[in-house]
Design a protein around this motif. Sequence first.
Motif, PDB file in Angstrom:
ATOM      1  N   SER A   1       0.797  -1.284  -0.002  1.00 21.36           N
ATOM      2  CA  SER A   1      -0.274  -0.179  -0.465  1.00 21.36           C
ATOM      3  C   SER A   1       1.233   1.492   0.401  1.00 21.36           C
ATOM      4  O   SER A   1       0.447   2.153  -0.101  1.00 21.36           O
ATOM      5  CB  SER A   1      -0.503   0.332   0.853  1.00 21.36           C
ATOM      6  OG  SER A   1      -0.156   0.096   2.760  1.00 21.36           O
TER       7      SER A   1
ATOM      8  N   GLN B   1      -5.160   4.322  -6.286  1.00 20.22           N
ATOM      9  CA  GLN B   1      -4.328   2.806  -6.297  1.00 20.22           C
ATOM     10  C   GLN B   1      -2.999   2.456  -7.335  1.00 20.22           C
ATOM     11  O   GLN B   1      -4.242   1.957  -8.869  1.00 20.22           O
ATOM     12  CB  GLN B   1      -5.516   2.425  -5.716  1.00 20.22           C
ATOM     13  CG  GLN B   1      -4.678   0.867  -4.755  1.00 20.22           C
ATOM     14  CD  GLN B   1      -5.956  -0.081  -4.050  1.00 20.22           C
ATOM     15  OE1 GLN B   1      -6.424   0.793  -2.928  1.00 20.22           O
ATOM     16  NE2 GLN B   1      -6.144  -1.688  -5.115  1.00 20.22           N
TER      17      GLN B   1
ATOM     18  N   LYS C   1     -12.988   0.626 -11.381  1.00 16.69           N
ATOM     19  CA  LYS C   1     -12.088  -0.201 -10.792  1.00 16.69           C
ATOM     20  C   LYS C   1     -11.482  -1.154 -11.128  1.00 16.69           C
ATOM     21  O   LYS C   1     -12.368  -1.988 -11.875  1.00 16.69           O
ATOM     22  CB  LYS C   1     -12.653  -0.921  -9.352  1.00 16.69           C
ATOM     23  CG  LYS C   1     -11.838  -1.553  -8.783  1.00 16.69           C
ATOM     24  CD  LYS C   1     -11.809  -1.427  -6.781  1.00 16.69           C
ATOM     25  CE  LYS C   1     -11.562  -2.399  -5.808  1.00 16.69           C
ATOM     26  NZ  LYS C   1     -11.825  -2.913  -5.121  1.00 16.69           N
TER      27      LYS C   1
END
Length: 362
Positions: free
Chosen positions: A20, A54, A74
């Motif tokens: 992350s 992300q 996504k």
Amino acid sequence: MVTGLIEDQIIVDQFEEEDSEYVLTPEEEEKLLKLAETIMPYWDFSITNIEVIQGGQMALVWKIHTTEKVICLKRIHRPEKKALFSIYAQQYLAQKGMRVPGIIPNRHGELYSKHGPFLFVVYDWIEGRPFELTVTEDVEFMMKGLAEFHLASIGYLPPPGVPVFKKLGRWPNHYIKRCQQMETWKLVAQRFPDDPFSQTYLAEIDSFIDEGRTTLQRLLESEYQTWVQSMETTPTLCHQDYGTGNTLLGLDEQIWVIDLDTVSYDLPIRDLRKIVIPLLDTSGVWYEEQFDIMINAYESISPLSSAQKQIMFIDMLFPYELYDVIRERYVRQSPLLPDELTGAMEYERIKSTALNKLIAQI
């Protein structure tokens, strides 16, 4: 750091390393922006700006600003069959009024678009703040939200042709596999007689393997199978990754549950164990008050019977946290200190005492 251990691992979980903290290079970010520009024409939006939220892992997330509203694109990181199960589950929950991001169909009215081997989905963008696990009100909010999620999921059936993803009835095999792995890691540890971590592991692990096997027997003697059989016809969805990273307090002051990629059919208490036990494993003591706050908050929305609580406490007895520490060393080869192993072992002992007391009171 112990090296060469991965080759000795006979039975390992398949997992994806997802960092992350990974920082994209300008070139990587540019590629991801171009990928989003390639995918978004599947939907009918006039785009004004794209942000990479992300990257650097299998699941990719973009924040898409359009002339109408802000949306989320996504790329789902699950295999297609499992991804379809979760996509239709999310649509089911959203249509029932559960606070999960609504899926926006593409130009052809489909819930997803396929590009290469991956499925892409567009959701409503949810603005909000993460919950703080150090704040009692936030913890209660999260536990009530989990109960609402479980109740709302009852009745979900995937469309014909979409495989069912479930873990109902598989806990015994789950326990057996992990006990076998801990036995296997003894062979690995024996190859490093001068390693303090491995010395501690060999000296102490047998009692925890015995605890795992005893937990398996207690599960088999409980009403676990009866509960599983009763849920085969009306199963509940488990989030499988419920926590602060996948919940938000929205601008409407309501809890929103996000990232449903790993949902599966299972007993709802699986989610409770996966959030409650790691949260308490922070200082080597058992916080009975915090434990009660979490369970009581959940039960204020979805009460559990005595038999169901017994099954939950039995599952919590299994040395999952210790197992994760050991796997971190012998599979991921992280340079953990012996103190981290002894700390995990001590927590398992404290946890066992507290849970066995609760079981005796049922």
